[in-house]
Design a protein around this motif. Structure first.
Motif, PDB file in Angstrom:
ATOM      1  N   GLY A 120       5.359   7.510  17.352  1.00 26.75           N
ATOM      2  CA  GLY A 120       5.703   6.142  16.997  1.00 26.75           C
ATOM      3  C   GLY A 120       4.641   5.190  17.538  1.00 26.75           C
ATOM      4  O   GLY A 120       4.145   5.381  18.651  1.00 26.75           O
ATOM      5  N   LEU A 121       4.310   4.167  16.764  1.00 26.40           N
ATOM      6  CA  LEU A 121       3.254   3.230  17.139  1.00 26.40           C
ATOM      7  C   LEU A 121       3.760   1.799  17.053  1.00 26.40           C
ATOM      8  O   LEU A 121       4.944   1.542  17.012  1.00 26.40           O
ATOM      9  CB  LEU A 121       2.034   3.422  16.233  1.00 26.40           C
ATOM     10  N   TRP A 122       2.859   0.865  17.014  1.00 25.64           N
ATOM     11  CA  TRP A 122       3.121  -0.555  16.907  1.00 25.64           C
ATOM     12  C   TRP A 122       3.465  -0.907  15.467  1.00 25.64           C
ATOM     13  O   TRP A 122       3.144  -0.181  14.536  1.00 25.64           O
ATOM     14  CB  TRP A 122       1.883  -1.338  17.368  1.00 25.64           C
ATOM     15  N   ARG A 123       4.148  -2.042  15.289  1.00 21.81           N
ATOM     16  CA  ARG A 123       4.479  -2.608  13.971  1.00 21.81           C
ATOM     17  C   ARG A 123       5.270  -1.650  13.084  1.00 21.81           C
ATOM     18  O   ARG A 123       5.158  -1.697  11.865  1.00 21.81           O
ATOM     19  CB  ARG A 123       3.222  -3.029  13.225  1.00 21.81           C
ATOM     20  N   GLY A 124       6.014  -0.739  13.678  1.00 17.59           N
ATOM     21  CA  GLY A 124       6.804   0.216  12.900  1.00 17.59           C
ATOM     22  C   GLY A 124       6.008   1.365  12.317  1.00 17.59           C
ATOM     23  O   GLY A 124       6.544   2.192  11.582  1.00 17.59           O
ATOM     24  N   LEU A 125       4.719   1.443  12.633  1.00 15.55           N
ATOM     25  CA  LEU A 125       3.866   2.501  12.095  1.00 15.55           C
ATOM     26  C   LEU A 125       4.077   3.811  12.854  1.00 15.55           C
ATOM     27  O   LEU A 125       4.585   3.817  13.975  1.00 15.55           O
ATOM     28  CB  LEU A 125       2.394   2.103  12.186  1.00 15.55           C
ATOM     29  N   GLU A 126       3.676   4.899  12.223  1.00 21.91           N
ATOM     30  CA  GLU A 126       3.687   6.211  12.855  1.00 21.91           C
ATOM     31  C   GLU A 126       2.381   6.920  12.560  1.00 21.91           C
ATOM     32  O   GLU A 126       1.719   6.631  11.567  1.00 21.91           O
ATOM     33  CB  GLU A 126       4.837   7.073  12.322  1.00 21.91           C
ATOM     34  N   ALA A 127       2.046   7.857  13.446  1.00 24.15           N
ATOM     35  CA  ALA A 127       0.904   8.750  13.228  1.00 24.15           C
ATOM     36  C   ALA A 127       1.452  10.171  13.175  1.00 24.15           C
ATOM     37  O   ALA A 127       2.231  10.564  14.047  1.00 24.15           O
ATOM     38  CB  ALA A 127      -0.109   8.622  14.360  1.00 24.15           C
ATOM     39  N   ARG A 128       1.088  10.903  12.139  1.00 27.23           N
ATOM     40  CA  ARG A 128       1.460  12.314  12.089  1.00 27.23           C
ATOM     41  C   ARG A 128       0.576  13.053  13.072  1.00 27.23           C
ATOM     42  O   ARG A 128      -0.644  12.877  13.080  1.00 27.23           O
ATOM     43  CB  ARG A 128       1.285  12.897  10.690  1.00 27.23           C
ATOM     44  N   ILE A 129       1.188  13.851  13.930  1.00 29.39           N
ATOM     45  CA  ILE A 129       0.438  14.621  14.925  1.00 29.39           C
ATOM     46  C   ILE A 129      -0.083  15.875  14.247  1.00 29.39           C
ATOM     47  O   ILE A 129       0.696  16.666  13.699  1.00 29.39           O
ATOM     48  CB  ILE A 129       1.325  14.969  16.130  1.00 29.39           C
ATOM     49  N   GLU A 130      -1.406  16.036  14.242  1.00 28.51           N
ATOM     50  CA  GLU A 130      -1.999  17.205  13.592  1.00 28.51           C
ATOM     51  C   GLU A 130      -1.492  18.482  14.243  1.00 28.51           C
ATOM     52  O   GLU A 130      -1.166  18.520  15.424  1.00 28.51           O
ATOM     53  CB  GLU A 130      -3.528  17.123  13.649  1.00 28.51           C
ATOM     54  N   ILE A 183       0.854  -1.180   0.000  1.00 25.79           N
ATOM     55  CA  ILE A 183       0.000   0.000   0.000  1.00 25.79           C
ATOM     56  C   ILE A 183       0.898   1.241   0.000  1.00 25.79           C
ATOM     57  O   ILE A 183       1.886   1.308   0.735  1.00 25.79           O
ATOM     58  CB  ILE A 183      -0.975  -0.005   1.207  1.00 25.79           C
ATOM     59  N   GLU A 184       0.578   2.189  -0.840  1.00 26.41           N
ATOM     60  CA  GLU A 184       1.341   3.434  -0.944  1.00 26.41           C
ATOM     61  C   GLU A 184       0.920   4.381   0.184  1.00 26.41           C
ATOM     62  O   GLU A 184      -0.267   4.559   0.431  1.00 26.41           O
ATOM     63  CB  GLU A 184       1.054   4.084  -2.306  1.00 26.41           C
ATOM     64  N   VAL A 185       1.895   4.960   0.853  1.00 28.73           N
ATOM     65  CA  VAL A 185       1.614   5.879   1.960  1.00 28.73           C
ATOM     66  C   VAL A 185       2.294   7.211   1.664  1.00 28.73           C
ATOM     67  O   VAL A 185       3.519   7.263   1.492  1.00 28.73           O
ATOM     68  CB  VAL A 185       2.109   5.292   3.310  1.00 28.73           C
ATOM     69  N   GLY A 186       1.496   8.293   1.608  1.00 33.02           N
ATOM     70  CA  GLY A 186       2.011   9.616   1.269  1.00 33.02           C
ATOM     71  C   GLY A 186       2.888  10.217   2.348  1.00 33.02           C
ATOM     72  O   GLY A 186       3.850  10.929   2.053  1.00 33.02           O
ATOM     73  N   ASP A 187       2.607   9.986   3.607  1.00 31.59           N
ATOM     74  CA  ASP A 187       3.405  10.499   4.720  1.00 31.59           C
ATOM     75  C   ASP A 187       3.363   9.433   5.808  1.00 31.59           C
ATOM     76  O   ASP A 187       4.059   8.445   5.720  1.00 31.59           O
ATOM     77  CB  ASP A 187       2.855  11.846   5.205  1.00 31.59           C
ATOM     78  N   ALA A 188       2.561   9.619   6.816  1.00 29.11           N
ATOM     79  CA  ALA A 188       2.345   8.587   7.832  1.00 29.11           C
ATOM     80  C   ALA A 188       0.961   7.986   7.580  1.00 29.11           C
ATOM     81  O   ALA A 188       0.058   8.691   7.137  1.00 29.11           O
ATOM     82  CB  ALA A 188       2.414   9.198   9.232  1.00 29.11           C
ATOM     83  N   PRO A 189       0.775   6.703   7.872  1.00 30.00           N
ATOM     84  CA  PRO A 189      -0.515   6.088   7.564  1.00 30.00           C
ATOM     85  C   PRO A 189      -1.653   6.513   8.486  1.00 30.00           C
ATOM     86  O   PRO A 189      -2.814   6.365   8.135  1.00 30.00           O
ATOM     87  CB  PRO A 189      -0.239   4.594   7.709  1.00 30.00           C
ATOM     88  N   LEU A 190      -1.321   7.068   9.658  1.00 31.47           N
ATOM     89  CA  LEU A 190      -2.348   7.437  10.629  1.00 31.47           C
ATOM     90  C   LEU A 190      -2.126   8.868  11.095  1.00 31.47           C
ATOM     91  O   LEU A 190      -1.045   9.433  10.906  1.00 31.47           O
ATOM     92  CB  LEU A 190      -2.320   6.471  11.816  1.00 31.47           C
ATOM     93  N   LEU A 191      -3.144   9.429  11.711  1.00 30.51           N
ATOM     94  CA  LEU A 191      -3.076  10.781  12.256  1.00 30.51           C
ATOM     95  C   LEU A 191      -3.395  10.744  13.745  1.00 30.51           C
ATOM     96  O   LEU A 191      -4.305  10.033  14.161  1.00 30.51           O
ATOM     97  CB  LEU A 191      -4.100  11.700  11.572  1.00 30.51           C
ATOM     98  N   ALA A 192      -2.660  11.527  14.529  1.00 27.86           N
ATOM     99  CA  ALA A 192      -2.992  11.742  15.940  1.00 27.86           C
ATOM    100  C   ALA A 192      -3.840  13.007  15.987  1.00 27.86           C
ATOM    101  O   ALA A 192      -3.356  14.101  15.697  1.00 27.86           O
ATOM    102  CB  ALA A 192      -1.733  11.893  16.777  1.00 27.86           C
ATOM    103  N   VAL A 193      -5.130  12.852  16.328  1.00 27.26           N
ATOM    104  CA  VAL A 193      -6.083  13.951  16.188  1.00 27.26           C
ATOM    105  C   VAL A 193      -6.500  14.590  17.511  1.00 27.26           C
ATOM    106  O   VAL A 193      -7.184  15.619  17.514  1.00 27.26           O
ATOM    107  CB  VAL A 193      -7.336  13.485  15.415  1.00 27.26           C
ATOM    108  N   GLU A 194      -6.091  13.981  18.636  1.00 24.79           N
ATOM    109  CA  GLU A 194      -6.475  14.514  19.944  1.00 24.79           C
ATOM    110  C   GLU A 194      -5.444  14.055  20.971  1.00 24.79           C
ATOM    111  O   GLU A 194      -4.897  12.964  20.863  1.00 24.79           O
ATOM    112  CB  GLU A 194      -7.867  13.983  20.316  1.00 24.79           C
TER     113      GLU A 194
END
Length: 196
Positions: free
Chosen positions: A144-154, A89-100
Protein backbone atom coordinates in the motif's frame (compact mmCIF):
# COMPACT_ATOMS: atom_id res chain seq x y z
CA UNK A 1 16.01 19.75 -14.44
CA UNK A 2 18.26 16.66 -14.34
CA UNK A 3 17.07 13.56 -12.50
CA UNK A 4 19.25 12.34 -9.66
CA UNK A 5 18.24 8.78 -8.78
CA UNK A 6 18.41 7.82 -5.12
CA UNK A 7 21.52 5.93 -4.03
CA UNK A 8 21.49 2.14 -4.15
CA UNK A 9 19.41 0.76 -1.28
CA UNK A 10 22.14 -1.62 -0.12
CA UNK A 11 24.35 1.43 0.54
CA UNK A 12 21.75 3.06 2.82
CA UNK A 13 20.51 2.32 6.32
CA UNK A 14 16.75 2.18 6.89
CA UNK A 15 17.04 5.45 8.83
CA UNK A 16 18.65 7.08 5.77
CA UNK A 17 15.94 5.62 3.50
CA UNK A 18 13.22 6.93 5.85
CA UNK A 19 14.89 10.35 5.72
CA UNK A 20 14.85 10.33 1.91
CA UNK A 21 11.18 9.33 1.92
CA UNK A 22 10.31 12.11 4.37
CA UNK A 23 12.23 14.69 2.31
CA UNK A 24 10.51 13.73 -0.95
CA UNK A 25 8.28 16.48 -2.24
CA UNK A 26 5.42 14.99 -4.25
CA UNK A 27 2.82 17.41 -5.66
CA UNK A 28 -0.21 17.82 -3.34
CA UNK A 29 -2.46 15.88 -5.72
CA UNK A 30 -4.82 14.83 -2.91
CA UNK A 31 -5.68 18.52 -2.35
CA UNK A 32 -6.68 19.22 -5.94
CA UNK A 33 -10.31 18.94 -7.14
CA UNK A 34 -10.33 20.08 -10.77
CA UNK A 35 -13.70 20.41 -12.50
CA UNK A 36 -12.43 19.39 -15.94
CA UNK A 37 -12.14 15.65 -16.67
CA UNK A 38 -11.02 13.76 -19.74
CA UNK A 39 -9.49 10.50 -20.91
CA UNK A 40 -5.68 10.47 -20.89
CA UNK A 41 -5.58 7.77 -23.61
CA UNK A 42 -3.02 6.12 -21.37
CA UNK A 43 -2.85 2.74 -19.69
CA UNK A 44 -0.52 0.97 -17.31
CA UNK A 45 -0.17 -2.70 -18.19
CA UNK A 46 -0.08 -5.39 -15.50
CA UNK A 47 3.69 -5.68 -16.06
CA UNK A 48 4.18 -2.01 -15.05
CA UNK A 49 4.76 -0.60 -18.55
CA UNK A 50 3.04 2.66 -19.42
CA UNK A 51 1.39 3.28 -22.82
CA UNK A 52 -0.08 6.34 -24.55
CA UNK A 53 -2.43 5.81 -27.50
CA UNK A 54 -1.07 2.26 -27.81
CA UNK A 55 2.61 3.29 -27.93
CA UNK A 56 5.03 2.39 -25.16
CA UNK A 57 6.28 5.32 -23.06
CA UNK A 58 9.95 4.37 -23.07
CA UNK A 59 11.42 7.39 -21.26
CA UNK A 60 11.69 6.64 -17.51
CA UNK A 61 11.56 10.38 -16.76
CA UNK A 62 8.10 10.62 -18.35
CA UNK A 63 6.84 7.64 -16.34
CA UNK A 64 8.21 9.22 -13.12
CA UNK A 65 6.51 12.53 -14.00
CA UNK A 66 3.13 10.90 -14.66
CA UNK A 67 3.44 8.71 -11.55
CA UNK A 68 4.05 11.83 -9.42
CA UNK A 69 0.52 13.13 -10.22
CA UNK A 70 -1.28 9.77 -10.10
CA UNK A 71 -3.94 8.94 -7.53
CA UNK A 72 -6.64 6.34 -6.98
CA UNK A 73 -10.15 7.68 -6.60
CA UNK A 74 -12.66 6.37 -4.06
CA UNK A 75 -14.45 4.42 -6.81
CA UNK A 76 -11.20 2.53 -7.58
CA UNK A 77 -10.39 4.31 -10.84
CA UNK A 78 -6.99 5.96 -11.34
CA UNK A 79 -6.39 9.49 -12.56
CA UNK A 80 -3.57 11.85 -13.43
CA UNK A 81 -4.43 15.05 -11.55
CA UNK A 82 -3.31 18.65 -11.92
CA UNK A 83 -4.94 21.73 -10.37
CA UNK A 84 -6.81 22.24 -13.66
CA UNK A 85 -7.75 18.80 -14.98
CA UNK A 86 -8.24 15.16 -14.04
CA UNK A 87 -7.38 12.64 -16.75
CA UNK A 88 -8.49 9.04 -16.33
CA UNK A 89 -5.90 6.33 -16.86
CA UNK A 90 -6.53 2.60 -17.29
CA UNK A 91 -4.57 0.38 -14.89
CA UNK A 92 -4.23 -3.35 -15.62
CA UNK A 93 -3.32 -4.36 -12.04
CA UNK A 94 -1.37 -2.02 -9.76
CA UNK A 95 0.12 1.16 -11.24
CA UNK A 96 3.56 0.59 -9.70
CA UNK A 97 5.91 -2.29 -8.99
CA UNK A 98 8.02 -2.99 -5.90
CA UNK A 99 11.26 -4.22 -7.48
CA UNK A 100 13.68 -4.39 -4.54
CA UNK A 101 13.50 -4.84 -0.76
CA UNK A 102 15.94 -4.02 2.01
CA UNK A 103 15.59 -5.39 5.52
CA UNK A 104 17.18 -4.30 8.80
CA UNK A 105 16.71 -6.07 12.11
CA UNK A 106 14.77 -9.27 12.67
CA UNK A 107 11.51 -10.42 14.18
CA UNK A 108 9.48 -7.61 15.73
CA UNK A 109 12.39 -5.19 15.30
CA UNK A 110 12.55 -5.65 11.49
CA UNK A 111 12.06 -2.71 9.12
CA UNK A 112 11.50 -3.18 5.42
CA UNK A 113 12.06 -0.62 2.66
CA UNK A 114 11.09 -1.06 -0.98
CA UNK A 115 12.31 0.56 -4.19
CA UNK A 116 9.59 1.04 -6.80
CA UNK A 117 10.01 0.84 -10.55
CA UNK A 118 9.92 4.67 -10.58
CA UNK A 119 12.89 4.83 -8.14
CA UNK A 120 10.57 6.02 -5.34
CA UNK A 121 11.35 4.51 -1.93
CA UNK A 122 8.75 3.38 0.62
CA UNK A 123 9.16 2.10 4.17
CA UNK A 124 6.63 -0.61 4.98
CA UNK A 125 4.54 -0.14 8.12
CA UNK A 126 1.02 0.58 9.34
CA UNK A 127 0.48 3.31 6.70
CA UNK A 128 2.32 1.36 3.94
CA UNK A 129 1.00 -2.18 4.50
CA UNK A 130 1.84 -5.48 2.87
CA UNK A 131 -1.35 -6.91 1.34
CA UNK A 132 -1.75 -10.46 0.00
CA UNK A 133 -4.41 -11.17 -2.65
CA UNK A 134 -4.98 -14.00 -5.08
CA UNK A 135 -5.14 -17.57 -3.80
CA UNK A 136 -2.91 -19.61 -1.48
CA UNK A 137 -1.61 -21.40 -4.60
CA UNK A 138 -1.06 -18.16 -6.55
CA UNK A 139 -0.54 -15.31 -4.05
CA UNK A 140 -0.36 -11.75 -5.40
CA UNK A 141 1.47 -9.47 -2.94
CA UNK A 142 1.11 -5.67 -2.89
CA UNK A 143 2.47 -2.73 -0.96
CA UNK A 144 0.00 0.00 0.00
CA UNK A 145 1.26 3.49 -0.88
CA UNK A 146 0.20 7.13 -0.80
CA UNK A 147 -2.98 8.52 -2.41
CA UNK A 148 -4.65 5.08 -2.38
CA UNK A 149 -2.06 3.67 -4.79
CA UNK A 150 -0.50 0.22 -4.57
CA UNK A 151 2.64 -1.40 -5.92
CA UNK A 152 2.58 -5.05 -6.93
CA UNK A 153 5.51 -6.78 -5.25
CA UNK A 154 7.50 -8.66 -7.88
CA UNK A 155 7.68 -12.40 -7.35
CA UNK A 156 11.43 -12.46 -6.60
CA UNK A 157 10.94 -9.75 -3.95
CA UNK A 158 8.04 -11.73 -2.43
CA UNK A 159 10.30 -14.79 -2.21
CA UNK A 160 12.87 -12.61 -0.40
CA UNK A 161 10.16 -11.67 2.10
CA UNK A 162 9.17 -15.30 2.61
CA UNK A 163 12.82 -16.22 3.20
CA UNK A 164 13.13 -13.45 5.80
CA UNK A 165 9.94 -14.61 7.56
CA UNK A 166 11.12 -18.22 7.58
CA UNK A 167 14.47 -17.09 9.00
CA UNK A 168 12.63 -15.44 11.88
CA UNK A 169 11.07 -18.81 12.72
CA UNK A 170 14.45 -20.48 13.16
CA UNK A 171 14.40 -24.23 12.79
CA UNK A 172 10.63 -24.48 13.28
CA UNK A 173 9.47 -23.60 9.74
CA UNK A 174 6.21 -25.46 10.38
CA UNK A 175 5.26 -23.01 13.14
CA UNK A 176 1.51 -23.11 13.74
CA UNK A 177 1.48 -19.29 13.84
CA UNK A 178 1.90 -19.24 10.06
CA UNK A 179 4.23 -16.89 8.23
CA UNK A 180 4.34 -13.47 9.91
CA UNK A 181 6.79 -10.74 8.98
CA UNK A 182 7.18 -7.48 10.89
CA UNK A 183 8.04 -4.03 9.61
CA UNK A 184 8.15 -0.76 11.55
CA UNK A 185 6.20 -2.25 14.48
CA UNK A 186 3.42 -3.83 12.40
CA UNK A 187 2.92 -7.55 11.76
CA UNK A 188 1.94 -8.68 8.27
CA UNK A 189 0.99 -12.19 7.18
CA UNK A 190 2.54 -13.75 4.09
CA UNK A 191 0.28 -16.81 4.43
CA UNK A 192 -3.17 -15.15 4.57
CA UNK A 193 -5.07 -13.81 1.59
CA UNK A 194 -6.78 -10.48 2.32
CA UNK A 195 -10.57 -10.47 2.29
CA UNK A 196 -11.96 -9.12 -0.97
Amino acid sequence: MPYDPPPEMQDLSLAEIAGLVAARKLPPVEQWSPAAESDSHMRIAADGRWYHQGGLISRPAMVRLFASVLRREEDGRHALVTPFEKQWIEVGDAPLLAVEVKSEGSGKQRRLAFRLNTDELAVCGADRPLILRGTPEEPRPYLGLWRGLEARIERSVYYDLVELALGDQGDDAADAAGLPIWSDGTCFRLDRIAAA
